[in-house]
Design an enzyme around this catalytic site. Structure first.
Site, PDB file in Angstrom:
ATOM      1  N   ASP A 137      45.182  36.815  48.934  1.00  0.00           N
ATOM      2  CA  ASP A 137      43.814  36.302  48.871  1.00  0.00           C
ATOM      3  C   ASP A 137      43.661  35.091  49.799  1.00  0.00           C
ATOM      4  OD1 ASP A 137      41.186  36.176  48.027  1.00  0.00           O
ATOM      5  OD2 ASP A 137      41.627  34.991  46.237  1.00  0.00           O
ATOM      6  N   CYS A 249      35.099  34.592  34.253  1.00  0.00           N
ATOM      7  CA  CYS A 249      34.621  35.481  33.180  1.00  0.00           C
ATOM      8  C   CYS A 249      35.511  36.721  33.175  1.00  0.00           C
ATOM      9  CB  CYS A 249      33.162  35.876  33.414  1.00  0.00           C
ATOM     10  SG  CYS A 249      32.518  37.068  32.214  1.00  0.00           S
ATOM     11  N   CYS A 252      34.458  41.995  31.878  1.00  0.00           N
ATOM     12  CA  CYS A 252      34.613  43.362  32.385  1.00  0.00           C
ATOM     13  C   CYS A 252      36.078  43.810  32.309  1.00  0.00           C
ATOM     14  CB  CYS A 252      34.077  43.480  33.813  1.00  0.00           C
ATOM     15  SG  CYS A 252      34.970  42.529  35.056  1.00  0.00           S
TER      16      CYS A 252
END
Length: 322
Positions: A137, A249, A252
């Site tokens: 990343d 978050c 999902c």
């Protein structure tokens, strides 16, 4: 030689602590992926992450990132936590519990490169220098695309890489090599008709698209974007959906059935500090900048900065006080 070395690279990757490893032939990404990415940018779905627009040529063709690139070794490092912050307290995304993954993954990739160098120079009178680059990343690379090409898993409807019978709680990394190896084959998408991640998203950041497997993803609506990348105020329409999430978050991920297979990581550097696990809402609200620096030294949470984290806490409190 290619087959034997490829096998040895994968075995060493597992020894170093990676969950899985695969190898893809370096090439330009396929035209469908390139077109979809360009359309995503054109619609502004990357919000204020303007860096996504930079070096687009390299993002769509990794061979421009390294001379004579031939192979991309893809790895995945498990970060599923052994311990969690109590549900009654403010929450941060599980990926940020331990030390900064950029450093942890790249440290292991450099060790893997040292192993490869040793292997290719065995019994040689004149040593050959290994040319490589290691990323996690940290460069304009479509990481999930290459992980799929290397056979690690598939991109699920939550836009995360899903590894079969392991889930999606993984950091990805890539080792670029200037040598031919034995290449793996992609595996099919196994999301089927499941839409649990779409249903779980509180802000509608994931929107189904007729005829397409993947839903569209609007970063501006994503609570991870709002609590980490966004430098401005969080819109009240989104702040009211934050719940107790002050950094990132995981909804999902938590909704994905494949994550029922997740096993806690045993990587020492990814374990949370006792102080973090012991943080209460009152302690978070009274957090000083000095406390923040100590608590998150070497952590990915530093990306939000102290001001951003306190903004997130304030946004939640304002919503809960109404």
């Amino acid at each position: 030689m290619h087959s034997r070395l490829s096998h040895d690279i994968k075995a060493e990757a597992l020894r170093l602590g990676f969950f899985t490893c695969g190898i893809a032939r370096a090439d330009a990404v396929d035209e469908s992926t390139a077109r979809s990415f360009r359309e995503w940018l054109a619609k502004g779905n990357h919000a204020e992450m303007h860096y996504m627009e930079n070096h687009l040529d390299k993002r769509l063709d990794p061979r421009l990132l390294m001379d004579n690139l031939k192979s991309i070794v893809c790895v995945a490092l498990n970060y599923a936590p052994q311990q969690r912050i109590p549900d009654s307290e403010y929450q941060i995304a599980a990926y940020a519990y331990g030390q900064d993954y950029h450093d942890v993954v790249k440290q292991k990739l450099h060790a893997l490169a040292a192993f490869i160098s040793q292997r290719i120079n065995e019994d040689k009178q004149e040593k050959e220098k290994l040319h490589y680059r290691a990323f996690s990343d940290s460069a304009p690379i479509l990481e999930r695309y290459w992980a799929v090409r290397a056979g690690l898993g598939w991109v699920g409807r939550n836009h995360q890489l899903i590894i079969p019978h392991a889930g999606s709680m993984f950091f990805l990394g890539e080792l670029f090599l200037d040598m031919e190896l034995e290449y793996d084959e992609p595996i099919e998408n196994r999301c089927g008709n499941c839409s649990k991640c779409i249903d779980a998203c509180p802000t509608g950041a994931l929107t189904p698209v007729p005829g397409l497997t993947l839903p569209s993803f609007n970063a501006e609506k994503c609570l991870s974007y709002q609590t980490i990348e966004n430098r401005g105020d969080i819109p009240s329409s989104l702040a009211e959906k934050m719940g107790d999430s002050i950094y990132g978050c995981d909804r999902c991920l938590q909704a994905c059935p494949w994550n029922r297979f997740a096993q806690p990581t045993d990587e020492p550097l990814l374990q949370p500090k006792e102080e973090l696990l012991g943080m209460t809402k009152e302690k978070w609200q009274q957090l000083t900048e000095e406390d923040y620096r100590r608590l998150f030294k070497g952590s990915a949470v530093k990306r939000a900065k102290y001001e951003g984290l306190m903004r997130n806490i304030k946004a939640i409190r304002n919503e809960q006080d109404q």
